[in-house]
Design an enzyme around this catalytic site. Sequence first.
Site, PDB file in Angstrom:
ATOM      1  N   CYS A  48       0.808  -1.223   0.000  1.00  0.00           N
ATOM      2  CA  CYS A  48       0.000   0.000   0.000  1.00  0.00           C
ATOM      3  C   CYS A  48       0.845   1.278   0.000  1.00  0.00           C
ATOM      4  CB  CYS A  48      -0.940  -0.009   1.187  1.00  0.00           C
ATOM      5  SG  CYS A  48      -1.993  -1.488   1.201  1.00  0.00           S
ATOM      6  N   HIS A 106      -2.591   7.587   6.729  1.00  0.00           N
ATOM      7  CA  HIS A 106      -2.881   6.274   6.138  1.00  0.00           C
ATOM      8  C   HIS A 106      -4.283   5.836   6.560  1.00  0.00           C
ATOM      9  CE1 HIS A 106      -1.915   2.576   4.160  1.00  0.00           C
ATOM     10  NE2 HIS A 106      -2.098   1.852   5.256  1.00  0.00           N
ATOM     11  N   GLU A 125      -0.617   4.926  14.166  1.00  0.00           N
ATOM     12  CA  GLU A 125      -0.316   6.148  13.406  1.00  0.00           C
ATOM     13  C   GLU A 125      -0.522   7.396  14.264  1.00  0.00           C
ATOM     14  OE1 GLU A 125      -1.046   8.040   8.957  1.00  0.00           O
ATOM     15  OE2 GLU A 125      -2.403   6.470   9.691  1.00  0.00           O
ATOM     16  N   LYS A 162      -9.563   7.886   2.981  1.00  0.00           N
ATOM     17  CA  LYS A 162      -9.988   6.494   2.790  1.00  0.00           C
ATOM     18  C   LYS A 162     -11.388   6.261   3.356  1.00  0.00           C
ATOM     19  CE  LYS A 162      -5.428   4.229   2.709  1.00  0.00           C
ATOM     20  NZ  LYS A 162      -4.538   5.373   3.016  1.00  0.00           N
ATOM     21  N   HIS A 183      -9.803   1.936   0.529  1.00  0.00           N
ATOM     22  CA  HIS A 183      -8.340   1.775   0.456  1.00  0.00           C
ATOM     23  C   HIS A 183      -7.972   1.281  -0.931  1.00  0.00           C
ATOM     24  CE1 HIS A 183      -4.291   1.164   1.303  1.00  0.00           C
ATOM     25  NE2 HIS A 183      -4.347   0.333   2.334  1.00  0.00           N
ATOM     26  N   PHE A 210       1.781  -3.654   3.884  1.00  0.00           N
ATOM     27  CA  PHE A 210       2.139  -4.969   4.407  1.00  0.00           C
ATOM     28  C   PHE A 210       3.621  -5.221   4.146  1.00  0.00           C
ATOM     29  CE2 PHE A 210      -2.315  -7.130   3.967  1.00  0.00           C
ATOM     30  CZ  PHE A 210      -2.772  -6.357   5.024  1.00  0.00           C
TER      31      PHE A 210
END
Length: 421
Positions: A167, A307, A318, A339, A344, A407
């Site tokens: 991502c 994010h 975060e 998002k 996403h 990831f």
Amino acid sequence: MELKRVVVTGLGAITPVGSTAPETWENLKKGVSGAAPITHFDASPFKTQFACEVKGFKAADYLDRKEARKMDLYEQYALVAAMEAVKDCGFDLESVDKNRIGVILGVGIGGIKTFEDEISNWAINGAEVGPKFNPFFIPKMIADIAAGQISIMYGFHGPNYTTTAACASSTNAIADAFNLIRLGKANAIITGGAEAAITAAGVGGFTAMHALSTRNDDPQHASRPFSASRDGFVMGEGAGCLVLEELEHAKARGAKIYCEVAGVGMSADAHHITASHPEGLGAHLVMQNALEDAGMKPEEIDYINVHGTSTPVGDISEVKAIAGLFGEHAYKLNISSTKSMTGHLLGAAGAVEALVCCMSVKEDIVPPTINHKEGDEDENIDYRMNFTFNKAQQRPVRAALSNTFGFGGHNACCIVKKYEE
């Protein structure tokens, strides 16, 4: 060696909330959700039956029908966004030095629909007809092909490749484009990312990981970053492209300038294959690296497009990273997760969110984080921070930072700021 300045001169997007960059931006300011029941395949047997799909897309509206059939959907999205960005930047394609223009895209998964279809067809029919595959199977599937298609379309002979970091992929692409231009290796680079993974395999795979929201009864309110009731992310698709250009090259041709790219950062969590570091160490480091690269202080950032995927663990880490790095200024800047509206977009997320930051800096508007209700607070999140809940906010935005985490512990961010002579 004196580094060159890099500016943004073109934007393009096709997203779950808009078929162009301006339409996407307008709907994000309004707080429009792109979530709805899945139409790409029969999702009725799946635990998650909704996503943020691109609406009403027909490749033939943009591309030659015969050529479009040779492309996976993610490639089609990439070309559509790139075409808009190139048109927006105003290149004179007859006179521009195409040897000095490159294409660098970020793609997390690539042609998963093509792979799924071909393998399924072989599994079903292979015993009868033998291993019969489409001759375009491999070119349609591989993650680098969209960047190649864009360069072929325009004859751009500069640097051409794809970055893959889950991502964080398209933010890595933007970082590479920025660095190559400021080092003098190119005059301009079309950069960004694309993804089209709303397929049975894509949704099934993320569902098996318990990563997706399961609010099938209320898709539009399913993505709720920083709310206590968040239960996973909503998958999205689409593409975003930015034209990054060396400042003097842009000025010489009279280009409009959205903003300046100030700096980029990268880091690794080195913690877990899917979970972010619980204390946000990698997120803290990547933002710190970007600020140092830009030669900026934390208090010069007015907006962070986080994010913020709406996952139980990720949102907390975060917020901890932002609090740790920005200190008291964390309560003066604005934070939002778009998002909550787009879902996403995986490998394309960073591109679309960088585009949002460009427009935020240009118009002094911070888009909202939607779907938060009063009383839906997580005891692990510091709500003294301004998460821009539910309504866009007008405020001076001198500089904006975009965070993307993938990831594998891949972290990347970029900073854009107002352009000044």
